[in-house]
Scaffold this motif. Structure first.
Motif, PDB file in Angstrom:
ATOM      1  N   PHE A  25     -18.345 -23.165 -65.831  1.00 25.40           N
ATOM      2  CA  PHE A  25     -18.589 -24.527 -66.323  1.00 25.40           C
ATOM      3  C   PHE A  25     -17.257 -25.276 -66.484  1.00 25.40           C
ATOM      4  CE2 PHE A  25     -19.520 -27.752 -69.496  1.00 25.40           C
ATOM      5  CZ  PHE A  25     -20.825 -28.154 -69.210  1.00 25.40           C
ATOM      6  N   SER A  26     -16.262 -24.604 -67.053  1.00 21.85           N
ATOM      7  CA  SER A  26     -14.976 -25.255 -67.315  1.00 21.85           C
ATOM      8  C   SER A  26     -14.207 -25.530 -66.031  1.00 21.85           C
ATOM      9  CB  SER A  26     -14.128 -24.395 -68.256  1.00 21.85           C
ATOM     10  OG  SER A  26     -13.817 -23.147 -67.664  1.00 21.85           O
ATOM     11  N   ALA A  27     -14.603 -24.907 -64.936  1.00 23.31           N
ATOM     12  CA  ALA A  27     -13.914 -25.111 -63.659  1.00 23.31           C
ATOM     13  C   ALA A  27     -14.562 -26.206 -62.815  1.00 23.31           C
ATOM     14  CB  ALA A  27     -13.897 -23.801 -62.867  1.00 23.31           C
ATOM     15  N   LEU A  28     -15.596 -26.873 -63.330  1.00 25.71           N
ATOM     16  CA  LEU A  28     -16.283 -27.921 -62.574  1.00 25.71           C
ATOM     17  C   LEU A  28     -15.483 -29.221 -62.577  1.00 25.71           C
ATOM     18  CD1 LEU A  28     -19.948 -27.363 -63.850  1.00 25.71           C
ATOM     19  CD2 LEU A  28     -19.029 -26.725 -61.612  1.00 25.71           C
ATOM     20  N   PRO A  29     -15.642 -30.043 -61.533  1.00 30.31           N
ATOM     21  CA  PRO A  29     -14.901 -31.309 -61.445  1.00 30.31           C
ATOM     22  C   PRO A  29     -15.567 -32.435 -62.241  1.00 30.31           C
ATOM     23  CG  PRO A  29     -16.172 -30.993 -59.442  1.00 30.31           C
ATOM     24  CD  PRO A  29     -16.361 -29.746 -60.269  1.00 30.31           C
ATOM     25  N   PHE A  30     -15.646 -32.266 -63.555  1.00 29.92           N
ATOM     26  CA  PHE A  30     -16.194 -33.307 -64.418  1.00 29.92           C
ATOM     27  C   PHE A  30     -15.277 -34.539 -64.406  1.00 29.92           C
ATOM     28  CE2 PHE A  30     -18.013 -29.470 -66.512  1.00 29.92           C
ATOM     29  CZ  PHE A  30     -19.355 -29.832 -66.477  1.00 29.92           C
ATOM     30  N   ASP A  31     -15.794 -35.631 -64.927  1.00 29.95           N
ATOM     31  CA  ASP A  31     -14.961 -36.805 -65.140  1.00 29.95           C
ATOM     32  C   ASP A  31     -14.223 -36.715 -66.485  1.00 29.95           C
ATOM     33  OD1 ASP A  31     -15.681 -38.343 -62.724  1.00 29.95           O
ATOM     34  OD2 ASP A  31     -17.680 -38.269 -63.604  1.00 29.95           O
ATOM     35  N   HIS A  32     -14.688 -35.843 -67.352  1.00 28.32           N
ATOM     36  CA  HIS A  32     -14.014 -35.509 -68.605  1.00 28.32           C
ATOM     37  C   HIS A  32     -14.662 -34.230 -69.127  1.00 28.32           C
ATOM     38  CE1 HIS A  32     -11.398 -37.022 -71.959  1.00 28.32           C
ATOM     39  NE2 HIS A  32     -12.011 -36.026 -72.566  1.00 28.32           N
ATOM     40  N   LEU A  33     -13.890 -33.409 -69.817  1.00 29.76           N
ATOM     41  CA  LEU A  33     -14.397 -32.156 -70.370  1.00 29.76           C
ATOM     42  C   LEU A  33     -13.995 -32.041 -71.834  1.00 29.76           C
ATOM     43  CD1 LEU A  33     -15.779 -29.381 -69.962  1.00 29.76           C
ATOM     44  CD2 LEU A  33     -13.559 -28.482 -69.249  1.00 29.76           C
ATOM     45  N   VAL A  34     -14.966 -31.695 -72.676  1.00 26.69           N
ATOM     46  CA  VAL A  34     -14.735 -31.504 -74.108  1.00 26.69           C
ATOM     47  C   VAL A  34     -14.969 -30.036 -74.440  1.00 26.69           C
ATOM     48  CG1 VAL A  34     -15.376 -32.205 -76.446  1.00 26.69           C
ATOM     49  CG2 VAL A  34     -15.589 -33.834 -74.555  1.00 26.69           C
ATOM     50  N   PHE A  35     -14.012 -29.422 -75.106  1.00 17.86           N
ATOM     51  CA  PHE A  35     -14.172 -28.032 -75.536  1.00 17.86           C
ATOM     52  C   PHE A  35     -13.832 -27.913 -77.009  1.00 17.86           C
ATOM     53  CE2 PHE A  35     -12.068 -24.013 -76.638  1.00 17.86           C
ATOM     54  CZ  PHE A  35     -13.082 -23.115 -76.368  1.00 17.86           C
ATOM     55  N   THR A  36     -14.689 -27.248 -77.761  1.00 20.20           N
ATOM     56  CA  THR A  36     -14.423 -26.920 -79.159  1.00 20.20           C
ATOM     57  C   THR A  36     -14.485 -25.409 -79.308  1.00 20.20           C
ATOM     58  OG1 THR A  36     -15.464 -28.980 -79.879  1.00 20.20           O
ATOM     59  CG2 THR A  36     -15.105 -27.295 -81.543  1.00 20.20           C
ATOM     60  N   GLY A  37     -13.414 -24.810 -79.816  1.00 20.92           N
ATOM     61  CA  GLY A  37     -13.406 -23.359 -79.956  1.00 20.92           C
ATOM     62  C   GLY A  37     -12.013 -22.851 -80.274  1.00 20.92           C
ATOM     63  N   SER A  38     -11.771 -21.599 -79.949  1.00 15.66           N
ATOM     64  CA  SER A  38     -10.510 -20.952 -80.296  1.00 15.66           C
ATOM     65  C   SER A  38      -9.386 -21.394 -79.372  1.00 15.66           C
ATOM     66  CB  SER A  38     -10.662 -19.428 -80.214  1.00 15.66           C
ATOM     67  OG  SER A  38     -10.826 -19.025 -78.863  1.00 15.66           O
ATOM     68  N   SER A  39      -8.165 -21.225 -79.851  1.00 14.73           N
ATOM     69  CA  SER A  39      -6.995 -21.598 -79.059  1.00 14.73           C
ATOM     70  C   SER A  39      -6.879 -20.753 -77.802  1.00 14.73           C
ATOM     71  CB  SER A  39      -5.724 -21.461 -79.906  1.00 14.73           C
ATOM     72  OG  SER A  39      -5.761 -22.345 -81.012  1.00 14.73           O
ATOM     73  N   SER A  40      -7.202 -19.467 -77.911  1.00 16.29           N
ATOM     74  CA  SER A  40      -7.067 -18.579 -76.748  1.00 16.29           C
ATOM     75  C   SER A  40      -8.014 -18.993 -75.631  1.00 16.29           C
ATOM     76  CB  SER A  40      -7.325 -17.120 -77.160  1.00 16.29           C
ATOM     77  OG  SER A  40      -8.629 -16.983 -77.709  1.00 16.29           O
ATOM     78  N   ILE A  41      -9.262 -19.310 -75.975  1.00 19.83           N
ATOM     79  CA  ILE A  41     -10.212 -19.757 -74.951  1.00 19.83           C
ATOM     80  C   ILE A  41      -9.865 -21.170 -74.497  1.00 19.83           C
ATOM     81  CG2 ILE A  41     -12.644 -20.156 -74.410  1.00 19.83           C
ATOM     82  CD1 ILE A  41     -11.908 -17.243 -74.872  1.00 19.83           C
ATOM     83  N   GLY A  42      -9.353 -21.988 -75.423  1.00 19.78           N
ATOM     84  CA  GLY A  42      -8.947 -23.340 -75.069  1.00 19.78           C
ATOM     85  C   GLY A  42      -7.898 -23.359 -73.970  1.00 19.78           C
ATOM     86  N   LYS A  43      -6.962 -22.415 -73.996  1.00 22.08           N
ATOM     87  CA  LYS A  43      -5.947 -22.325 -72.948  1.00 22.08           C
ATOM     88  C   LYS A  43      -6.589 -22.020 -71.596  1.00 22.08           C
ATOM     89  CE  LYS A  43      -2.276 -20.693 -76.040  1.00 22.08           C
ATOM     90  NZ  LYS A  43      -1.398 -19.547 -76.401  1.00 22.08           N
ATOM     91  N   GLN A  44      -7.596 -21.133 -71.600  1.00 24.49           N
ATOM     92  CA  GLN A  44      -8.288 -20.804 -70.351  1.00 24.49           C
ATOM     93  C   GLN A  44      -9.060 -22.004 -69.820  1.00 24.49           C
ATOM     94  OE1 GLN A  44     -10.652 -17.191 -70.781  1.00 24.49           O
ATOM     95  NE2 GLN A  44      -9.177 -16.335 -72.215  1.00 24.49           N
ATOM     96  N   VAL A  45      -9.705 -22.734 -70.734  1.00 21.26           N
ATOM     97  CA  VAL A  45     -10.473 -23.918 -70.329  1.00 21.26           C
ATOM     98  C   VAL A  45      -9.540 -24.978 -69.742  1.00 21.26           C
ATOM     99  CG1 VAL A  45     -11.856 -25.849 -71.194  1.00 21.26           C
ATOM    100  CG2 VAL A  45     -12.358 -23.523 -71.959  1.00 21.26           C
ATOM    101  N   MET A  46      -8.420 -25.197 -70.397  1.00 19.27           N
ATOM    102  CA  MET A  46      -7.472 -26.198 -69.916  1.00 19.27           C
ATOM    103  C   MET A  46      -6.910 -25.802 -68.550  1.00 19.27           C
ATOM    104  SD  MET A  46      -4.249 -27.801 -71.984  1.00 19.27           S
ATOM    105  CE  MET A  46      -3.417 -29.272 -71.390  1.00 19.27           C
ATOM    106  N   ARG A  47      -6.648 -24.516 -68.385  1.00 18.03           N
ATOM    107  CA  ARG A  47      -6.120 -24.033 -67.108  1.00 18.03           C
ATOM    108  C   ARG A  47      -7.140 -24.248 -65.990  1.00 18.03           C
ATOM    109  NH1 ARG A  47      -5.366 -19.131 -68.638  1.00 18.03           N
ATOM    110  NH2 ARG A  47      -3.395 -19.600 -69.661  1.00 18.03           N
ATOM    111  N   ALA A  48      -8.408 -23.958 -66.285  1.00 20.94           N
ATOM    112  CA  ALA A  48      -9.459 -24.140 -65.273  1.00 20.94           C
ATOM    113  C   ALA A  48      -9.655 -25.616 -64.953  1.00 20.94           C
ATOM    114  CB  ALA A  48     -10.767 -23.528 -65.771  1.00 20.94           C
ATOM    115  N   ALA A  49      -9.637 -26.468 -65.975  1.00 19.66           N
ATOM    116  CA  ALA A  49      -9.836 -27.903 -65.763  1.00 19.66           C
ATOM    117  C   ALA A  49      -8.696 -28.510 -64.953  1.00 19.66           C
ATOM    118  CB  ALA A  49      -9.973 -28.612 -67.106  1.00 19.66           C
ATOM    119  N   SER A  50      -7.502 -27.953 -65.108  1.00 18.08           N
ATOM    120  CA  SER A  50      -6.337 -28.515 -64.418  1.00 18.08           C
ATOM    121  C   SER A  50      -6.453 -28.388 -62.904  1.00 18.08           C
ATOM    122  CB  SER A  50      -5.060 -27.828 -64.901  1.00 18.08           C
ATOM    123  OG  SER A  50      -4.986 -26.480 -64.444  1.00 18.08           O
ATOM    124  N   GLU A  51      -7.231 -27.429 -62.425  1.00 19.44           N
ATOM    125  CA  GLU A  51      -7.402 -27.253 -60.984  1.00 19.44           C
ATOM    126  C   GLU A  51      -8.039 -28.484 -60.347  1.00 19.44           C
ATOM    127  OE1 GLU A  51      -6.381 -24.759 -58.915  1.00 19.44           O
ATOM    128  OE2 GLU A  51      -5.279 -24.051 -60.688  1.00 19.44           O
TER     129      GLU A  51
END
Length: 473
Positions: free
Chosen positions: A182-208
């Motif tokens: 889900f976090s790797a999809l080409p959204f127009d914006h992505l919102v994540f609420t959760g832990s810092s460790s998972i947040g880093k993974q989400v941000m990394r996936a979104a950056s692609e």
């Protein structure tokens, strides 16, 4: 196609359908935006008992009042606030034009389809809170709720399908693999609420896909009690929030710093609070369980680690009750004194009813300690002197600051809610959510004489002379 590719492929089809529908239908007008917000309100209001029961089932036990207050009512308030103000927010912002006859304004344009990854601790609030801004801004959304609240998430998927068309709002269920896809999809914006460790993974996936992202990550939110603070007030208000949802809140106080002469008085005041507010815990419907056995075991291990490294553990369990109960996954509040940074309880976000206490001799020690660590999602200061309040506000950086209380900022829709640094990126709530999910597009309508364009047109000899004279002046 392997197993890892399949969730992404199916999710991408869903996202493509929503994007195509958004483009085909064109910008949502105020009537449609308000209708979506009102349908979200109806979903929560009409099914509040069923939703509260599902949340309690997922937690093992969760106070119905807490669910109705923090998940249902707070979400309805946010949605209503957006509904009442969206037409004003939608208006183009006219700005001063540099040339006579030119028109310049900022158009508030929907970004498109927003992805929302919501957590388990407030499964409705942290889904519908962002949705208030998403819908008000004229967007549609895909929601991925937490797998740790399976009954609530499944019910939410069922209800959303009843109140919304699939190209307006879609709920996606699944485990961590689905969340990763889900976090790797080409959204127009992505919102994540959760832990810092998972947040880093989400941000990394979104950056692609260069997806703009809002991260709300929590961290270790401090409470600082100044020398002129009311100890009873500090204890009551701190323990009120530390016991709400059993401390499973991203802006719950994660440690307390107080003058080295006040520890005993604070412990006494905290005991009095517990006697009055929670005369029992295990069989008390007002006291919420820890979400899972894994989280329960982690909290107990934090206490054991702290005790082994020299901390003084004070359990605030009622008389004749154990400090914690594995069967109900209820843990009484614990005060942890004599903590050091070598203890895990001072290194991890606690997310439970444990409160480490550090002491200081001068207030500068508390400020320096906060500044030496990652910036928290919230900071709390207790003290009556306005100059010292101002100094604390100026010298510390946090997502929010509340003085002489805790967590109140989260329910004020006129304030932005978000982190800074390690505690998050971006903010929402109210107009701040509308702006977060809106593209502020500059629009220029050139004047009839094209004055701005003439500056660029050759020949340059006369223009060069005028420009040189301007720069030399």
């Amino acid at each position: 196609m392997n197993d890892q590719q399949q969730p992404h492929t199916e999710l991408l089809k869903t996202l493509t359908r929503l994007k195509d529908a958004h483009l085909k239908q064109g910008p949502a007008n105020a009537q449609l935006r308000r209708d979506r917000l009102q349908r979200a309100i109806a979903l929560l209001h009409d099914n509040r008992e069923q939703l509260s029961e599902a949340i309690s089932h997922d937690f093992g036990h969760r106070s119905t009042y807490q669910s109705l207050l923090a998940d249902v009512a707070s979400s309805i308030n946010a949605l209503n606030f957006a509904s009442e103000n969206l037409e004003q927010w939608m208006q183009p912002e006219v700005v001063t034009a540099p040339e006579q006859g030119m028109q310049t304004f900022i158009q508030q344009q929907p970004v498109g389809v927003v992805g929302i990854i919501s957590p388990w601790n407030f499964p409705l609030n942290l889904a519908f809170g962002p949705l208030a801004g998403v819908f008000a801004a004229g967007n549609t959304a895909m929601l991925k709720p937490s797998e740790l609240t399976p009954q609530t998430s499944a019910l939410l998927q069922k209800l959303v399908a009843q109140y919304f068309k699939p190209d307006e709002l879609t709920v996606v269920l699944g485990d961590a693999d689905v969340g990763q896809a889900f976090s790797a999809l080409p959204f127009d914006h992505l919102v994540f609420t959760g832990s810092s460790s998972i947040g880093k993974q989400v941000m990394r996936a979104a950056s692609e896909n260069l997806v703009p992202i809002t991260l709300e990550l929590g961290g270790k939110s401090p409470v600082v009690m100044a020398e002129d603070a009311d100890i009873q007030q500090t204890a009551i208000r701190t323990m009120t929030v530390k016991t709400f949802n059993a401390g499973q809140i991203c802006i719950s106080p994660d440690y307390l710093m107080l003058p080295d002469t006040d520890s005993e008085a604070f412990v006494s005041a905290a005991r009095q609070f517990m006697v009055k507010s929670f005369p029992s815990i295990v069989d008390n419907s007002d006291y919420t369980s820890i979400i899972s056995q894994k989280h329960f075991d982690r909290l107990i291990s934090l206490l054991e680690d702290a005790q082994a490294k020299g901390a003084n553990i004070i359990a605030l369990a009622p008389e004749h009750e154990a400090a914690f109960d594995a069967k109900t996954r209820k843990i009484a509040p614990h005060l942890v004194l004599n903590v050091t940074d070598e203890m895990k309880i001072m290194q991890e976000e606690i997310f439970g009813p444990l409160l480490p206490i550090k002491t200081y001799q001068q207030i500068d020690e508390a400020i320096d300690y906060i500044n030496a660590h990652s910036r928290p999602l919230a900071a709390y200061y207790f003290g009556q002197n306005s100059d010292r309040q101002h100094e604390f506000a100026q010298r510390t950086t946090s997502g929010a600051l509340v003085i002489n209380d805790l967590m109140t900022h989260a329910s004020i829709d006129t304030l932005p809610f978000g982190g800074v640094g390690a505690s998050g990126i971006g903010a929402y709530h109210g107009i701040h959510g509308f702006r977060r999910f809106t593209h502020a597009k500059p629009v220029v309508i050139e004047s009839e004489d094209g004055a701005a364009n003439l500056r660029l047109r050759a020949p340059y000899q006369q223009k060069y002379a005028e420009l040189s004279a301007f720069l030399d002046s």
